[in-house]
Write a protein that holds these residues in place. Structure first.
Motif, mmCIF file in Angstrom:
data_model
loop_
_atom_site.group_PDB
_atom_site.id
_atom_site.type_symbol
_atom_site.label_atom_id
_atom_site.label_comp_id
_atom_site.label_asym_id
_atom_site.label_seq_id
_atom_site.Cartn_x
_atom_site.Cartn_y
_atom_site.Cartn_z
ATOM 1 N N SER A 150 1.218 9.729 5.331
ATOM 2 C CA SER A 150 -0.229 9.216 5.461
ATOM 3 C C SER A 150 -0.432 9.233 7.020
ATOM 4 O O SER A 150 0.150 9.741 8.068
ATOM 5 N N ASP B 13 -6.557 7.320 0.591
ATOM 6 C CA ASP B 13 -6.427 5.680 0.206
ATOM 7 C C ASP B 13 -7.498 5.526 -1.056
ATOM 8 O O ASP B 13 -8.598 6.049 -1.151
ATOM 9 N N HIS C 17 1.211 4.540 -2.707
ATOM 10 C CA HIS C 17 1.315 6.061 -2.342
ATOM 11 C C HIS C 17 2.364 6.730 -2.895
ATOM 12 O O HIS C 17 2.308 7.489 -3.657
ATOM 13 N N HIS D 93 0.757 -1.039 0.105
ATOM 14 C CA HIS D 93 -0.071 -0.264 0.116
ATOM 15 C C HIS D 93 0.674 1.348 -0.047
ATOM 16 O O HIS D 93 0.508 2.237 -0.565
HETATM 17 ZN ZN ZN Z 1 -2.793 5.148 2.617
#
Ligand code: ZN
Ligand code: KG4
Length: 355
Positions: A139, A327, A115, A111
């Protein structure tokens, strides 16, 4: 090549279809903020249950908004780490099921690497033109600096240079305690401002004086590229509760102007450190391009200050579009394309990994 991306690592259920790694055909995000707001943060059990309830509808909507059927897909990409394990499991199970049922390759991505990739979505230029670069990922759970490098064409991409794949990012620095987004959320909670704190503080800070409160800048060792935001959060807490938390919280009695000044002073301290260390990382890696992604990359002061500082140094800055900062699944389908070109597919034993 059309890839379906799936995201369920925290409190957003998302699906997207992306063509050839960067052309976003659809990006559907079902936010759970309304479910968690009364608890002041994400409740893992509520999050995983909501993912289960929504995932099929979100995938169906992503396909229909993109105007593609299952026959038009070339693979399924899912973020299988890091995140809340019960939440990740829902997306991973959905992705495996669809890949198996539709006979498509499965790709698992990190993940946070997605980003780092996200500024390339909807761009004409890709990794072959834009790498090497440094990426700042800011984040709710991470604050990291990466060195992004390209490697040669993968086994599926022949000799075409635009299919150069995106190597696993090399970590240059990370947060040793609270991530930047976590600090925003906690400071908003200390000031009784609501959840999630980032956008609220961003807005409030616009009417505040960033020099009113002298809050600490946490540089750690002089040449460190690591981050620490726990100290500044505690400094804000002391402003509201008194030194060493001896007093009652003044959050409900402070004037609106005092709150705005404290929000602006907090934000200035966070942004100064993020900008300073990111430029230091670019200099150290010897690159002239910086990527910025993650929820806090929506922040107006960070976008402004980083752009200004990079312009002074003659460095190109690529900020993820706000809709791809928080997200989403488009960033996974984008990165997954380069992973697939490199032959990096996963088996049906792909597991959800919390860290
Ligand atoms: Zn994230
Ligand atoms: O990337 P993201 O959606 O989820 C994680 O992977 O963690 O980031 C969420 C974080 C939250 O902490 C939220 O408060 C923060 O991003 N955020 C912001 C802004 N918009 C979202 N922080 C500062 N300013 C903003 N405008």
């Amino acid at each position: 090549m059309n890839l379906l991306g799936i995201e369920s690592s925290c409190d957003e259920t998302a699906a997207a279809v992306v063509a050839d790694g960067r052309r976003v055909l659809s990006s559907i995000v079902a936010s759970q903020i309304a479910l968690h707001v009364k608890y002041g943060g994400v409740v893992p059990e509520i999050a995983s249950r909501a993912h289960i309830e929504r995932i099929n509808a979100v995938v169906a909507e992503a396909l229909s908004a993109a105007g593609v059927g299952r026959g038009d897909l070339d693979g399924v990409v899912v973020a299988h780490r890091p995140g809340l394990v019960g939440s990740l499991l829902v997306g991973v199970t959905a992705a495996k099921t669809l890949a198996w049922a539709w006979g498509l390759p499965l790709v698992g991505v990190d993940h946070i690497h997605s980003h780092a990739f996200s500024p390339m979505l909807d761009l004409d230029r890709g990794p072959a033109d834009l790498l090497p670069a440094v990426a700042l990922v800011v984040s709710g759970g991470h604050t990291s600096l990466y060195h992004l490098q390209k490697s040669g064409p993968g086994p599926l991409s022949g000799e075409k240079v635009d299919l150069v794949h995106f190597s696993p990012p090399r970590t240059l620095g990370r947060c040793i305690d609270d991530a930047a987004g976590e600090a925003y959320d906690k400071v908003a909670a200390i000031l009784h401002l609501g959840y999630p704190g980032g956008p609220i503080i961003d807005r409030l800070a616009r009417g505040g004086d960033p020099k009113r409160f002298a809050l600490p800048r946490s540089w750690l060792a002089r040449d460190s590229l690591d981050f620490s935001f726990a100290g500044i959060k505690t400094a804000v807490l002391y402003q509201v509760r008194g030194q060493n938390m001896k007093g009652e919280s003044r959050a409900d009695t402070m004037s609106e102007q005092d709150k705005a000044d404290l929000a602006a002073s907090f934000q200035a301290a966070v942004v100064e450190v993020l900008v300073g260390k990111t430029l230091m990382a670019a200099a150290r890696a010897g690159v002239r391009r910086i990527f910025v992604g993650g929820g806090v990359a929506c922040n107006s002061a960070l976008r402004r200050e980083l752009s200004a500082a990079a312009a002074r140094e003659g460095i190109e800055i690529l900020l993820a579009q706000p809709k791809y900062c928080t997200d989403n699944a488009a960033m996974h389908a984008g990165l997954g394309y380069y992973r697939l070109q490199a032959g990096q597919t996963a088996g049906l034993d792909l597991s959800a990994v919390a860290s």
